[in-house]
Design an enzyme around this catalytic site. Sequence first.
Site, PDB file in Angstrom:
ATOM      1  N   VAL A 142     114.367  90.329  54.013  1.00  0.00           N
ATOM      2  CA  VAL A 142     115.196  89.456  54.849  1.00  0.00           C
ATOM      3  C   VAL A 142     115.965  88.519  53.922  1.00  0.00           C
ATOM      4  O   VAL A 142     115.388  87.904  53.041  1.00  0.00           O
ATOM      5  CB  VAL A 142     114.355  88.656  55.865  1.00  0.00           C
ATOM      6  CG1 VAL A 142     113.822  89.569  56.934  1.00  0.00           C
ATOM      7  CG2 VAL A 142     113.217  87.922  55.200  1.00  0.00           C
ATOM      8  N   CYS A 143     117.277  88.412  54.099  1.00  0.00           N
ATOM      9  CA  CYS A 143     118.105  87.750  53.093  1.00  0.00           C
ATOM     10  C   CYS A 143     119.310  87.059  53.722  1.00  0.00           C
ATOM     11  O   CYS A 143     119.604  87.244  54.901  1.00  0.00           O
ATOM     12  CB  CYS A 143     118.627  88.780  52.091  1.00  0.00           C
ATOM     13  SG  CYS A 143     117.344  89.787  51.342  1.00  0.00           S
ATOM     14  N   THR A 144     120.004  86.287  52.891  1.00  0.00           N
ATOM     15  CA  THR A 144     121.309  85.732  53.246  1.00  0.00           C
ATOM     16  C   THR A 144     122.291  86.122  52.155  1.00  0.00           C
ATOM     17  O   THR A 144     122.047  85.842  50.976  1.00  0.00           O
ATOM     18  CB  THR A 144     121.248  84.206  53.363  1.00  0.00           C
ATOM     19  OG1 THR A 144     120.305  83.833  54.381  1.00  0.00           O
ATOM     20  CG2 THR A 144     122.621  83.633  53.725  1.00  0.00           C
ATOM     21  N   ARG A 333     119.407  81.282  60.255  1.00  0.00           N
ATOM     22  CA  ARG A 333     119.970  80.855  58.973  1.00  0.00           C
ATOM     23  C   ARG A 333     121.485  80.941  58.978  1.00  0.00           C
ATOM     24  O   ARG A 333     122.157  80.300  58.174  1.00  0.00           O
ATOM     25  CB  ARG A 333     119.402  81.742  57.855  1.00  0.00           C
ATOM     26  CG  ARG A 333     117.940  81.493  57.551  1.00  0.00           C
ATOM     27  CD  ARG A 333     117.326  82.631  56.738  1.00  0.00           C
ATOM     28  NE  ARG A 333     117.046  83.789  57.590  1.00  0.00           N
ATOM     29  CZ  ARG A 333     117.416  85.037  57.312  1.00  0.00           C
ATOM     30  NH1 ARG A 333     118.103  85.307  56.216  1.00  0.00           N
ATOM     31  NH2 ARG A 333     117.110  86.027  58.147  1.00  0.00           N
TER      32      ARG A 333
END
Length: 395
Positions: A142-144, A333
């Site tokens: 899970v990332c941005t 986010r």
Amino acid sequence: MAGWGWALLSPAALLVVAELVWAPDPYGEECRTKTYPPSGPTFKGNVPTYVINLDLPPSKRWDNLMRDKKTELKTVVQNIKDIANTFFPSGKVVDIVDKKIVHLTATLPYPFNEELKGIANSSGIPLGEIVIFNIFYEIFTVCTSIVAEDKTGKLYHARNLDFGLFLGWDVKNNSWTLTRELKPIVVNLDFQRNNKTVFKSTNFAGYIGMVSGVKPDLFTLTMNERFSLDGGYVGIFEWFLGRRDGMWMGFLTRTILENATSYQDAKDKLAKTRLLAPAYFILGGKNSGEGCVITRSRTATLDIWDLDIQKGTWYVLETNYDRWKPPLILDNRRTPAMKCLNQTMQENLSLPAIYDVLSTKPVLNKLTVCTTLMEVDNGHTETYLRECPDPCSPW
């Protein structure tokens, strides 16, 4: 977040979830500024760089890295085994991994199958466990990710790599166990042929696919997980059963970083290749307007969101949710990251400014392992290990 994952949460983590549901953004903060150069409580350390020599036989390419990182990698793999044994105390799952999954290696494409064997040999970790370690990154990341263009047409690409969701909450240290143990195996890799850089990436030692990379003077690329019922588990199961017309995500991104000849070539391959798992591919180029988020199912491209300076789209940003849908209320986010980018404004854009965005909670959270900053020019890459001091969102 994968729906089944809630069942894996400890009572302490479930309490955190309940608090998040009833409290309005309890871990949010105002947009951070002047966090670069990295220092202070959110900075955990720098990341070493290793050369991966593509002229060597695949089974030998990772020997130097494994010589330095095998102890830390064994710790991570043991943690994964301990989690499996917690839910399946008989030990049969680990036994299957050690004795049965090893046969999966022979079905993987060359040179990746040989590289996995080489890592197992040089690290002393059973081959089945090395294969599982690599599969994990197909379904748990899970990332941005951000691609942004400044007023001069210069492109920047950056990402927070968040990993360890549902894989062991440490109540004593108020952190995800696997997230903490992954930090010592984060490395920058310089893949070379004939002593010249072909591409660079930020990796976990022992993982041979790519989640973040740059092909100097051509393009930058990151990959984010996309949650879907028709997800990575389905594709992997089909692979086990013999259907192998899909591509492993990490192998696809690595192949593209190694072989694609332009931004458009990379974009076409990312959009058209059948996958084992749904994904978001975030791609940046070297010319104005070359930046996009490609939203993929396993079999098709659902959306391509391009930079469009004329229409005011000077950045594209992806977390782990389709842009036309609201993010999960417990994992927003996207909104704070966009708020901080908008406050920054295009005329003030820089890598330090983007680092500020990625340092703002909850974009920075308990799952954040590292932050990577990239510029396509000369393949410039910076990676920093991160820490999220309390109070901090668990994801």
